[in-house]
Write a protein that holds these residues in place. Structure first.
Motif, PDB file in Angstrom:
ATOM      1  N   LYS A   1       0.854  -1.189   0.000  1.00 41.09           N
ATOM      2  CA  LYS A   1       0.000   0.000   0.000  1.00 41.09           C
ATOM      3  C   LYS A   1       0.886   1.233   0.000  1.00 41.09           C
ATOM      4  O   LYS A   1       1.656   1.455   0.925  1.00 41.09           O
ATOM      5  CB  LYS A   1      -0.915   0.017   1.220  1.00 41.09           C
ATOM      6  CG  LYS A   1      -1.991  -1.059   1.214  1.00 41.09           C
ATOM      7  CD  LYS A   1      -2.955  -0.885   2.374  1.00 41.09           C
ATOM      8  CE  LYS A   1      -4.066  -1.928   2.327  1.00 41.09           C
ATOM      9  NZ  LYS A   1      -5.052  -1.742   3.435  1.00 41.09           N
ATOM     10  N   SER A   2       0.766   2.028  -1.082  1.00 45.77           N
ATOM     11  CA  SER A   2       1.504   3.290  -1.147  1.00 45.77           C
ATOM     12  C   SER A   2       0.513   4.437  -1.011  1.00 45.77           C
ATOM     13  O   SER A   2      -0.683   4.213  -0.821  1.00 45.77           O
ATOM     14  CB  SER A   2       2.275   3.384  -2.467  1.00 45.77           C
ATOM     15  OG  SER A   2       1.388   3.687  -3.523  1.00 45.77           O
ATOM     16  N   ALA A   3       1.012   5.642  -1.163  1.00 51.48           N
ATOM     17  CA  ALA A   3       0.129   6.804  -1.026  1.00 51.48           C
ATOM     18  C   ALA A   3      -0.873   6.894  -2.167  1.00 51.48           C
ATOM     19  O   ALA A   3      -1.971   7.436  -1.996  1.00 51.48           O
ATOM     20  CB  ALA A   3       0.964   8.076  -0.948  1.00 51.48           C
ATOM     21  N   THR A   4      -0.528   6.347  -3.347  1.00 54.38           N
ATOM     22  CA  THR A   4      -1.380   6.520  -4.529  1.00 54.38           C
ATOM     23  C   THR A   4      -1.883   5.211  -5.132  1.00 54.38           C
ATOM     24  O   THR A   4      -2.755   5.228  -5.993  1.00 54.38           O
ATOM     25  CB  THR A   4      -0.621   7.300  -5.623  1.00 54.38           C
ATOM     26  OG1 THR A   4       0.632   6.641  -5.888  1.00 54.38           O
ATOM     27  CG2 THR A   4      -0.356   8.732  -5.176  1.00 54.38           C
ATOM     28  N   TRP A   5      -1.351   4.070  -4.720  1.00 60.39           N
ATOM     29  CA  TRP A   5      -1.793   2.808  -5.313  1.00 60.39           C
ATOM     30  C   TRP A   5      -1.547   1.636  -4.363  1.00 60.39           C
ATOM     31  O   TRP A   5      -0.706   1.711  -3.455  1.00 60.39           O
ATOM     32  CB  TRP A   5      -1.104   2.551  -6.655  1.00 60.39           C
ATOM     33  CG  TRP A   5       0.408   2.589  -6.616  1.00 60.39           C
ATOM     34  CD1 TRP A   5       1.197   3.680  -6.829  1.00 60.39           C
ATOM     35  CD2 TRP A   5       1.289   1.493  -6.338  1.00 60.39           C
ATOM     36  NE1 TRP A   5       2.519   3.350  -6.710  1.00 60.39           N
ATOM     37  CE2 TRP A   5       2.605   2.004  -6.426  1.00 60.39           C
ATOM     38  CE3 TRP A   5       1.107   0.155  -6.035  1.00 60.39           C
ATOM     39  CZ2 TRP A   5       3.737   1.216  -6.193  1.00 60.39           C
ATOM     40  CZ3 TRP A   5       2.224  -0.645  -5.822  1.00 60.39           C
ATOM     41  CH2 TRP A   5       3.516  -0.115  -5.901  1.00 60.39           C
ATOM     42  N   ASN A   6      -2.289   0.570  -4.603  1.00 60.19           N
ATOM     43  CA  ASN A   6      -2.147  -0.667  -3.841  1.00 60.19           C
ATOM     44  C   ASN A   6      -1.866  -1.815  -4.799  1.00 60.19           C
ATOM     45  O   ASN A   6      -2.182  -1.753  -5.986  1.00 60.19           O
ATOM     46  CB  ASN A   6      -3.418  -0.982  -3.045  1.00 60.19           C
ATOM     47  CG  ASN A   6      -3.769   0.110  -2.058  1.00 60.19           C
ATOM     48  OD1 ASN A   6      -2.897   0.843  -1.598  1.00 60.19           O
ATOM     49  ND2 ASN A   6      -5.053   0.222  -1.735  1.00 60.19           N
TER      50      ASN A   6
ATOM     51  N   GLU B   1       6.553   5.931 -10.717  1.00 58.40           N
ATOM     52  CA  GLU B   1       7.509   5.352  -9.764  1.00 58.40           C
ATOM     53  C   GLU B   1       8.277   4.174 -10.374  1.00 58.40           C
ATOM     54  O   GLU B   1       8.836   3.360  -9.653  1.00 58.40           O
ATOM     55  CB  GLU B   1       6.756   4.904  -8.503  1.00 58.40           C
ATOM     56  CG  GLU B   1       6.018   6.028  -7.800  1.00 58.40           C
ATOM     57  CD  GLU B   1       5.223   5.531  -6.591  1.00 58.40           C
ATOM     58  OE1 GLU B   1       5.674   4.553  -5.947  1.00 58.40           O
ATOM     59  OE2 GLU B   1       4.169   6.109  -6.299  1.00 58.40           O
TER      60      GLU B   1
END
Length: 274
Positions: free
Chosen positions: A26-31, A64
């Motif tokens: 889980k990142s700030a913009t996508w999972n 990224e």
């Protein structure tokens, strides 16, 4: 087939290739269900039935240096996704799971890849999307056509498959919506060379050339009778082609190499040739 077995298959490939991976990312913009670390980039896999916000998530991943991949489990009501997005349908067969590269071609054998091969390929960057492709080989299908005038049988062909050197394969069902390539000069030249290089193969075929059609009052490239040179109308032959396109296994075929590649629109995912 379920989510756990697919993720397990991804992990098996990572262990075989000795690659590091992380699950439930889980990142700030996508999972992602699992992220695989390659040499200079990462591949993020999500396994689900109906993915949401794929386009926005995919763009966020790309920033990224992460390549997204959505593996879609079978469901009655699948959600629509743009063909250029990396969403691939999974199909369970008796002895294996396969991945469909393009959603509208599920039953096409050239569109199906075994799950393990697909996972190896996409991690290695060998599953790609092509808007256009340079075609260097063509498969022609031949069938017998009776002359309307002298009633003698002749051989005629239609384009069944296109191949690019990189690995793009386009089947005849998709060609029907594009420009008709039957009388493309490069294909005619390739076929003529094929005849010269395979003297044991006989074709009863008139010269492929422009002929006048009384039906439409115009002259256009056409097949014609080898005996009386009567034109075989394109409309009539196209109707035959539409009927035969879905039962080509029994037809005579030939792979024609082109000296001059043909550029065609593809808009499809493909596996790069090894």
């Amino acid at each position: 087939m379920n989510k756990e077995t697919i993720i397990s298959a991804i992990i098996d490939v990572c262990q075989t290739k000795k690659l590091d991976y992380i699950t439930k990312v889980k990142s700030a913009t996508w999972n992602a269900d699992i992220v695989v670390k390659h040499e200079t980039y990462k591949v993020a896999f999500n396994v689900c039935k109906c993915p949401r916000n794929v386009e926005a998530t995919y763009k966020a991943m790309r920033k990224e240096r992460v390549c997204g991949c959505w593996l879609l489990l079978p469901t009655r009501n699948s959600s629509y996704q743009e063909r250029s997005l990396p969403c691939f349908n999974l199909i369970s067969k008796t002895d294996k799971e396969v991945v469909c590269l393009n959603p509208k071609l599920d039953d096409n054998s050239t569109n199906q890849i075994e799950l393990s091969i697909f996972l190896h390929s996409i991690i290695d960057g060998k599953i790609r999307f092509a808007e256009q492709a340079e075609i260097n080989k063509v498969e022609l299908c031949f069938y017998k056509n009776g002359c309307w005038k002298c009633h003698r049988e002749n051989d005629v062909y239609f384009v069944n498959r296109l191949f690019s050197q990189k690995g793009v394969v386009i089947d005849g069902q998709n060609l029907m919506i594009d420009e008709d390539l039957t009388f493309n000069p490069s294909i005619i030249k390739g076929f003529q060379r094929y005849i010269q290089e395979h003297p044991s193969e006989t074709f009863i075929m008139g010269e492929i050339k422009p002929r006048y059609s009384k039906t439409i009052g115009e002259t256009y490239p056409s097949f014609g009778c080898a005996q009386c040179d009567s034109i075989f109308g394109n409309f009539y032959l196209q109707e035959n082609m539409i009927e035969l396109m879905y039962c080509t296994d029994s037809l005579r075929k030939a792979i024609i190499t082109l000296d001059e590649p043909i550029e065609v629109s593809t808009n499809c995912w493909y596996k790069v040739n090894d």
